[in-house]
Design an enzyme around this catalytic site. Structure first.
Site, PDB file in Angstrom:
ATOM      1  N   GLU A 206      67.097   8.892  89.871  1.00 25.80           N
ATOM      2  CA  GLU A 206      65.961   8.825  89.158  1.00 25.80           C
ATOM      3  C   GLU A 206      65.799   8.240  87.752  1.00 25.80           C
ATOM      4  O   GLU A 206      66.076   7.324  86.846  1.00 25.80           O
ATOM      5  CB  GLU A 206      64.648   9.180  89.639  1.00 25.80           C
ATOM      6  CG  GLU A 206      63.411   8.686  88.626  1.00 25.80           C
ATOM      7  CD  GLU A 206      62.080   9.571  89.048  1.00 25.80           C
ATOM      8  OE1 GLU A 206      61.981  10.296  89.725  1.00 25.80           O
ATOM      9  OE2 GLU A 206      60.153   9.130  89.045  1.00 25.80           O
ATOM     10  N   ASP A 284      55.308   5.945  94.895  1.00 26.38           N
ATOM     11  CA  ASP A 284      54.801   7.438  94.659  1.00 26.38           C
ATOM     12  C   ASP A 284      53.795   7.742  94.093  1.00 26.38           C
ATOM     13  O   ASP A 284      53.431   8.854  94.587  1.00 26.38           O
ATOM     14  CB  ASP A 284      56.477   6.405  93.240  1.00 26.38           C
ATOM     15  CG  ASP A 284      57.006   8.261  92.849  1.00 26.38           C
ATOM     16  OD1 ASP A 284      56.531   9.437  93.153  1.00 26.38           O
ATOM     17  OD2 ASP A 284      58.012   7.936  91.377  1.00 26.38           O
TER      18      ASP A 284
HETATM   19 ZN   LIG Z   1      58.764  11.335  93.328  1.00 26.28          ZN
END
Ligand SMILES: [Zn+2]
Length: 345
Positions: A206, A284
């Site tokens: 990420e 998310d």
């Molecule tokens: Zn996450």
């Protein structure tokens, strides 16, 4: 490239049955919910309106600034009933978005570190989840470990996950700051959890590099990667992910909001999708980023010129990459395929 006749309308996206695999319960708290909780506990934010909270707390300079708001939200989740209320509101979101299956991430070490009972919270969540299931959305749980907390919390999380395996908990995860503890610190925990028949879900690639993704796969035995977008910097890794069908939970708006990848139009999602990687779309933290799953699909369709077949493939991948047992996964896949075939808009 999508043909004009193949265009994807917002209405079509709305009608699609959907699965969301990467959704943090704590991150689903909206400015309105934070307002309610801050008034309940008379916190320092109690006098602020929903709009003021949104303006002051729900915009982020970078990933670490985002974590500050995440912590602020978590400080307002003090009792099982608070978590249950948040999940109840998420149930409304599921119905609005036509989300039929959700894997929700809950982090028990947050209440534990505040000397509260993380297990009571899970029990309350399972009860609320059972109510939501009667309204059309099946929920499964991933209990998350936090990379910047001590490993002892991860062991406790693993033990709780094992205790509730078969009662809705399907895996444990590793989230938080990729630049903190080494992945190898968690090897024992994740090996133990896999021996107990639970799945490993790891946030990697990420804000961290492609090596993080390799380690998630090789060191922790991850079956699905949270984000994983930085994998595009390593062609061998992309080949590996495609070849092994490793799921990548892509979260376009999240990546742009935390600065993990900007602008959205350059997100590696497009390249990974075209290469055949098992990518899915997710929010998310829908509350913290002010975004919905339908909006993520709309964004992807527009920015990456996706047609209906592409969007259908993405929706079905959400079922294929889930941690449901094989028979349940196949049954849900069949249900989705049949329903998609009936959409007439
Ligand atoms: Zn996450």
């Amino acid at each position: 490239m999508a043909k004009a006749s193949d265009s994807v309308s917002d209405e079509y996206i709305q009608h699609l049955p959907k699965a969301e695999l990467h959704l943090h319960l704590e991150g689903s708290v909206t400015p309105a919910t934070l307002r309610d909780l801050s008034r309940k506990y008379q916190s320092q934010y109690a006098s602020l309106t929903e709009e003021e909270l949104e303006a002051q707390l729900f915009h982020y300079r970078d990933f670490y600034h985002f974590l500050v708001t995440y912590r602020t939200v978590c400080e307002h989740l003090r009792q099982p009933e608070d978590y249950s209320m948040v999940l109840g509101r998420l149930g409304v979101y599921f119905r609005e978005q036509n989300i039929r299956y959700a894997e929700i991430i809950y982090t028990p070490s947050i209440p534990w570190r505040a000397e509260r009972d993380g297990k009571d919270v899970l029990v309350a969540l399972l009860e609320q989840g059972a109510r939501i299931a009667t309204q059309g959305t099946t929920i499964r749980w991933i209990l998350d470990c936090v990379r910047q907390f001590e490993v002892e919390w991860a062991w406790r999380t693993a033990e709780l996950a094992a205790e509730f395996s078969g009662q809705g908990v399907v895996g444990i995860g590793l989230g938080g700051d990729e630049n903190s503890l080494a992945m190898s610190e968690y090897q024992g925990v994740f090996s133990w959890i896999r021996d107990h028949g639970l799945h490993a879900h790891v946030h990697a690639g990420e804000i961290g590099d492609a090596q993080q993704v390799w380690e998630a796969l090789k060191v922790l035995g991850a079956r699905r990667i949270g984000h994983g977008i930085q994998a595009v910097r390593d062609p061998d890794l992309v080949d590996y992910l495609c070849h092994h069908g490793i799921g990548l939970d892509v979260c376009l708006t999240s990546n742009a909001s935390t600065g993990a990848w900007t602008p959205i139009s350059d997100n590696p999602f497009g390249l990974l999708f075209r290469r055949g990687a098992a990518v899915t779309l997710n929010t998310d933290d829908p509350g913290l980023f002010g975004v919905s799953l339908n909006q993520e699909f709309q964004l992807a369709a527009r920015l990456f010129q996706l047609g209906r077949e592409d969007i259908d493939r993405l929706v079905l991948q959400g079922v294929r990459s889930s941690f449901l047992p094989q028979l349940e996964r196949e049954a849900l896949l069949k249900e989705f395929e049949e329903e998609i075939g009936r959409i007439s808009v």
